[in-house]
Design an enzyme around this catalytic site. Sequence first.
Site, PDB file in Angstrom:
ATOM      1  N   ASP A   1       7.884 -23.420 -16.485  1.00  0.00           N
ATOM      2  CA  ASP A   1       8.927 -24.422 -16.783  1.00  0.00           C
ATOM      3  C   ASP A   1       9.670 -24.794 -15.499  1.00  0.00           C
ATOM      4  OD1 ASP A   1      10.375 -26.118 -18.397  1.00  0.00           O
ATOM      5  OD2 ASP A   1      11.108 -24.568 -19.746  1.00  0.00           O
TER       6      ASP A   1
ATOM      7  N   HIS B   1      15.682 -20.413 -25.840  1.00  0.00           N
ATOM      8  CA  HIS B   1      15.126 -21.049 -24.620  1.00  0.00           C
ATOM      9  C   HIS B   1      16.075 -22.203 -24.267  1.00  0.00           C
ATOM     10  CE1 HIS B   1      11.559 -22.632 -22.212  1.00  0.00           C
ATOM     11  NE2 HIS B   1      12.302 -23.715 -22.303  1.00  0.00           N
TER      12      HIS B   1
ATOM     13  N   CYS C   1      11.671 -30.725 -18.107  1.00  0.00           N
ATOM     14  CA  CYS C   1      10.430 -31.143 -18.743  1.00  0.00           C
ATOM     15  C   CYS C   1      10.159 -32.581 -18.335  1.00  0.00           C
ATOM     16  CB  CYS C   1      10.535 -31.034 -20.259  1.00  0.00           C
ATOM     17  SG  CYS C   1       9.073 -31.660 -21.091  1.00  0.00           S
TER      18      CYS C   1
HETATM   19  P1  HMG Z   1      -3.923 -37.117 -24.905  1.00  0.00           P
HETATM   20  O1  HMG Z   1      -3.982 -38.064 -23.754  1.00  0.00           O
HETATM   21  O2  HMG Z   1      -3.575 -37.660 -26.251  1.00  0.00           O
HETATM   22  O3  HMG Z   1      -5.221 -36.195 -25.028  1.00  0.00           O
HETATM   23  O4  HMG Z   1      -2.878 -35.986 -24.529  1.00  0.00           O
HETATM   24  P2  HMG Z   1      -6.737 -36.486 -25.111  1.00  0.00           P
HETATM   25  O5  HMG Z   1      -7.300 -35.429 -25.973  1.00  0.00           O
HETATM   26  O6  HMG Z   1      -6.981 -37.933 -25.442  1.00  0.00           O
HETATM   27  O7  HMG Z   1      -7.213 -36.209 -23.614  1.00  0.00           O
HETATM   28  C1  HMG Z   1      -6.897 -37.077 -22.526  1.00  0.00           C
HETATM   29  C2  HMG Z   1      -7.510 -36.495 -21.252  1.00  0.00           C
HETATM   30  O8  HMG Z   1      -6.875 -35.255 -20.940  1.00  0.00           O
HETATM   31  C3  HMG Z   1      -8.981 -36.191 -21.374  1.00  0.00           C
HETATM   32  O9  HMG Z   1      -9.553 -36.376 -20.093  1.00  0.00           O
HETATM   33  C4  HMG Z   1      -9.019 -34.737 -21.703  1.00  0.00           C
HETATM   34  O10 HMG Z   1     -10.199 -34.094 -21.263  1.00  0.00           O
HETATM   35  C5  HMG Z   1      -7.840 -34.205 -20.913  1.00  0.00           C
HETATM   36  P3  HMG Z   1     -10.468 -37.677 -19.762  1.00  0.00           P
HETATM   37  O11 HMG Z   1     -11.546 -37.655 -20.780  1.00  0.00           O
HETATM   38  O12 HMG Z   1      -9.534 -38.856 -19.928  1.00  0.00           O
HETATM   39  O13 HMG Z   1     -10.880 -37.437 -18.355  1.00  0.00           O
HETATM   40  N1  HMG Z   1      -7.262 -33.020 -21.557  1.00  0.00           N
HETATM   41  C6  HMG Z   1      -7.117 -31.837 -20.948  1.00  0.00           C
HETATM   42  N2  HMG Z   1      -7.402 -31.428 -19.703  1.00  0.00           N
HETATM   43  C7  HMG Z   1      -7.142 -30.135 -19.401  1.00  0.00           C
HETATM   44  N3  HMG Z   1      -6.547 -29.278 -20.279  1.00  0.00           N
HETATM   45  C8  HMG Z   1      -6.239 -29.668 -21.509  1.00  0.00           C
HETATM   46  C9  HMG Z   1      -6.518 -30.990 -21.881  1.00  0.00           C
HETATM   47  N4  HMG Z   1      -6.336 -31.674 -23.023  1.00  0.00           N
HETATM   48  C10 HMG Z   1      -6.799 -32.920 -22.807  1.00  0.00           C
HETATM   49  N5  HMG Z   1      -5.670 -28.807 -22.346  1.00  0.00           N
HETATM   50  C11 HMG Z   1      -2.176 -33.699 -24.621  1.00  0.00           C
HETATM   51  C12 HMG Z   1      -2.568 -34.934 -25.404  1.00  0.00           C
HETATM   52  C13 HMG Z   1      -1.585 -32.683 -25.575  1.00  0.00           C
HETATM   53  C14 HMG Z   1      -3.422 -33.128 -23.936  1.00  0.00           C
HETATM   54  C15 HMG Z   1      -1.141 -34.125 -23.532  1.00  0.00           C
HETATM   55  O14 HMG Z   1      -0.112 -34.842 -24.171  1.00  0.00           O
HETATM   56  C16 HMG Z   1      -0.566 -32.967 -22.792  1.00  0.00           C
HETATM   57  O15 HMG Z   1      -1.236 -32.284 -22.021  1.00  0.00           O
HETATM   58  N6  HMG Z   1       0.765 -32.709 -22.987  1.00  0.00           N
HETATM   59  C17 HMG Z   1       1.430 -31.582 -22.379  1.00  0.00           C
HETATM   60  C18 HMG Z   1       2.776 -32.015 -21.855  1.00  0.00           C
HETATM   61  C19 HMG Z   1       3.471 -30.842 -21.219  1.00  0.00           C
HETATM   62  O16 HMG Z   1       2.845 -29.929 -20.672  1.00  0.00           O
HETATM   63  N7  HMG Z   1       4.812 -30.835 -21.281  1.00  0.00           N
HETATM   64  C20 HMG Z   1       5.605 -29.793 -20.712  1.00  0.00           C
HETATM   65  C21 HMG Z   1       5.504 -28.499 -21.458  1.00  0.00           C
HETATM   66  S1  HMG Z   1       6.480 -28.470 -22.931  1.00  0.00           S
HETATM   67  C22 HMG Z   1       8.058 -28.031 -22.373  1.00  0.00           C
HETATM   68  O17 HMG Z   1       8.307 -28.003 -21.204  1.00  0.00           O
HETATM   69  C23 HMG Z   1       9.057 -27.576 -23.400  1.00  0.00           C
HETATM   70  C24 HMG Z   1       9.274 -26.055 -23.401  1.00  0.00           C
HETATM   71  O18 HMG Z   1       9.694 -25.591 -22.142  1.00  0.00           O
HETATM   72  C25 HMG Z   1      10.338 -25.692 -24.480  1.00  0.00           C
HETATM   73  C26 HMG Z   1      11.613 -26.521 -24.358  1.00  0.00           C
HETATM   74  O19 HMG Z   1      12.244 -26.548 -23.282  1.00  0.00           O
HETATM   75  O20 HMG Z   1      11.933 -27.141 -25.375  1.00  0.00           O
HETATM   76  C27 HMG Z   1       7.983 -25.304 -23.784  1.00  0.00           C
HETATM   77 MG    MG Z   2      11.681 -25.652 -21.430  1.00  0.00          MG
END
Ligand code: HMG
Ligand code: MG
Length: 284
Positions: A13, A204, A237
């Site tokens: 994070d 968190h 984030c």
């Molecule tokens: P999408 O674009 O809808 O997914 O994203 P998709 O399935 O259409 O895939 C798009 C492309 O991403 C594809 O590649 C996939 O292969 C690739 P392309 O064919 O275009 O070359 N892909 C991946 N690559 C590697 N690893 C993977 C993966 N999945 C797809 N796992 C998705 C949907 C969920 C993947 C996207 O929205 C995403 O990765 N989101 C994550 C965002 C994120 O990490 N945010 C920060 C963390 S959350 C946070 O900080 C909150 C927290 O701290 C708690 C709080 O504070 O509240 C936890």
């Molecule tokens: Mg967080």
Amino acid sequence: MAEAEIFEMGPRDGLQNEARPIPTADKIALVDLLSQAGFRRIEVTSFVSPKWVPQMADAAEVMAGITRAPGVCYAVLTPNMQGYLAARAAGASAVAVFASASEGFSRANLNAGIAESLDRMAPVARAAQADGIPVRGYVSMVTDCPFDGPVPPAAVARVAAALRDMGCHEISLGDTIGQGRPETIDAMLAAVLDELPAERLAGHYHDTAGRALDNIDTSLARGLRVFDAAVGGLGGCPYAPGAAGNVATERVAAHLAARGFANGLDPAIIARAANLARAMRGTR
Ligand code: HMG
Ligand code: MG
């Protein structure tokens, strides 16, 4: 002495929001230093889409490069099966799925509404359980959302219950943009505690408005004993406008100690790690 755990979030994070590329070797050095500090759990990285969070694109390299200390759990975020399979191959000790209590943030962060995102996470939780890998669940936007405004406690309880039902052993409650107040955090906890006991919940809290320690006090009074924090207070984030860092580990550690909760951390190593983390983000 009573105990409370700090779950270190810095490498994940803390760094995910940094625009400049951070060398993989620096991330590994931070995790290795944190491994000596006495944490039971460290969130190392995220197996998310590199198009969405470029800073976490080296997740597999970071996992391969760290020196694992005995007894420390090295956890990672896994939003879907693609991420889960990569995390398992990288030897993650635990994984986490993450959902939102608000529709607006769910779409911004996961490109899916709440129900669809939960459907995508259920197979991850099932696979992790079948593989004997503990799975944690996050609920984001537990009080306020930058897209949808105030978040009803019942919405948080619903998502927490869904994560419980899919097999998450612990639910971490995210005040993602640090706008929670002791009153709103308390109302949210009251609703969630109808679904899960305090032993299965973690706080968190991001510290955007400087209220994270107050919100921790409210949570302690409700029986929570696990708090997520990041050395140096780093983080935010990328898909939550206005999100500042997690509350700083060193501040939470001192705060808990002052309230009579031991946390097993070495303050000198935490201070070094906080300096290192800040230097990595160029904010020292
Ligand atoms: P999408 O674009 O809808 O997914 O994203 P998709 O399935 O259409 O895939 C798009 C492309 O991403 C594809 O590649 C996939 O292969 C690739 P392309 O064919 O275009 O070359 N892909 C991946 N690559 C590697 N690893 C993977 C993966 N999945 C797809 N796992 C998705 C949907 C969920 C993947 C996207 O929205 C995403 O990765 N989101 C994550 C965002 C994120 O990490 N945010 C920060 C963390 S959350 C946070 O900080 C909150 C927290 O701290 C708690 C709080 O504070 O509240 C936890
Ligand atoms: Mg967080």
